[in-house]
Design an enzyme around this catalytic site. Sequence first.
Site, PDB file in Angstrom:
ATOM      1  CD  GLU B  49      -2.691   1.068   2.311  1.00 49.19           C
ATOM      2  OE1 GLU B  49      -2.927   0.269   3.340  1.00 49.19           O
ATOM      3  OE2 GLU B  49      -3.517   2.297   2.650  1.00 49.19           O
ATOM      4  CG  ASP B  60      -3.584   8.081   8.000  1.00 50.49           C
ATOM      5  OD1 ASP B  60      -3.883   6.664   8.032  1.00 50.49           O
ATOM      6  OD2 ASP B  60      -3.967   8.763   6.833  1.00 50.49           O
TER       7      ASP B  60
END
Lengths: 400, 262
Positions: B49, B60
């Site tokens: 990724e 995040d």
Amino acid sequence: MLETRALPDASGYYGPFGGRYVPETLVAALDELEASFQRHHRDPAFVAELENLLHFYAGRPTPTYHAARLSEQLGGAQVYLKREDLAHTGAHKINNALGQGLLARVSGKRRVIAETGAGQHGVASATVCAMLGLDCVVYMGEEDVHRQALNVARMRTLGAEVISVTSGTRTLKDAINEALRDWVTNVENTFYLFGSATGPHPYPKIVREFQRVIGREARAQIQQLSGGLPDTVVACVNGGSNAIGIFSAFIEDPDVALIGVEAGGRGGEQGEHAATVESGTPGILHGARSLLLQDEGGQIIGTHSIAAGLDYPGVGPELAYLHHVGRTEFATFGDADALDALELLARTEGIIPALESAHAVAGAIRMASETSSDRVILVNLSGRGDKDMETIAAQLGTRG
Amino acid sequence: MNRIDASFRSAEAESRLVLAPYVTVGYPTRESAVELALAYVEAGADMLEIGMPFSDPIADGPTVQLASQIALEGGVWLEDAFNMIERIRSQTDIPLVPMGYVNPFMQFGFDSLAREISAAGADGLIVPDVLPEHADDIEAANAEHGLYLIRFAAPTTPRQRLRQVGSGAKGFIYCVSVTGVTGSRARLADDLPAYLARVGEATSVPRMVGFGISKPEHLRTLHGRAEGAIVASALIDIVQASPPSEGIEAAAAHVRNLAAAA
């Protein structure tokens, strides 16, 4: 005539703006919030409780005041002030905090989080949580914690936990990032009491509906005082909750000009202002498609305004839409204009506005001095200046 | 066949999980990012990724944010991502799945983006702040260029919605393991198996578990419950904690341990 009561559509769009751009984790909570709002905001018992609190607790209706000495000095249009600064906690933010606070209570979630820039929404949230017996956590950028220290002390006195956010630009944008991260993490027991008319659907709609009271009252009051509708309604705009609140009552009156005043900061250079409608471009931030201040690669850029509550690089999707269809106009006034306006209002009327609201006053001063004395300008004086006294004293002090 | 499908097929044949380490474009530095990615491939990664930095990454946690911020301060641009994908692709055949927030992609243009990353050698795209119901334009652009737009499931996603999300899913479903943002966690949530079973009932697309996966024992508990796992913050933490000259080898060593448990 522009029909906006039907907006947003079922997906949360106002024309090309709005929507819901969030991590999957938040979808269920936003759906639940939407359903709860639909179920309660027209429910007679909920409405009665909210109106009761707005009246006996928050001090509504706030008056509309004819600023006769200011108008005389300007020599033009008559300036009227919608005195949201007189509401409990000192700004219009209490209207929405009470509405969402009641939604939080019916949701059964005992923990409330909020973001704040100038601290007014944080204070309003802390206040309502104290009154309703809910736990309150407020995220605030480190820079704003310093320049709005008085509001931090107020929130803590009210029992809220204030978390200073040190990521990114350390202002409202980053406080919203952190509040969203908290919500993603604690969504099952936490209600996000969102303060501005931005964010993912249904927040822009909910905030507008709870701030609509400003316009509803002002429309009746100005007709009583001046014998008709105003020619112009002026409000400061960043996320835009006070602006959409007062504009909402006049959108369908084509002869009433709606003017949003954005923060011009120190000048037109990138990073020196927060004039999102004037110089922003379409993009997606904090869950909504709207106008943003961004670089050509789509990274969000820093802003500046002397007013902490105008220091955000976006604008609510409904205001972006009203601009898009030509229903609202926007003007930009900078730090120095706001200070001049604040001083003039203080000296002529004995009213010290918040630095945010002083931008709207600056806009009204310019417009009033350019129009004839039979014209009427209604200004949303969204908050009072107590929280800004250190900044004001330092800035005006240096002018001698 | 899309390399993502091929990867799950061969992992299934070997009763292994697909292990996907996460790398950030421009991190640790613009120069060493490709080196780090290739070290992960060498250490046994089945998929990568590849995170494209954004100024406001709301999904995040602090670790990925930090890597993102370091990369942005280094002047990283989308073109750097295309270049990085191309350089990794020239060295390996494993699936490469770029990830990023919607705004920079919208500014670049969804169609141009799909064309560029496809030409560079990517196999899919992850956009954590776009829901399937708002994804028509980006999904169409991806399909046009043979890319899978990855969909998400969360522990809060109701069954009915899981079925909707699952019905059009391609490649894999990114199963957020906990309510929360990315970041290492000591242990996985107790309700993870039940949640993964719910996802499995809603769709036959492989389940990739992300957020909080950091240790070999986490992977062992996923056997039979998911088809793969994504590891991000644990690796960035190792790079951050190591002296610059040793960070890549230390993080790759951890990938090697994880691969042995996958």
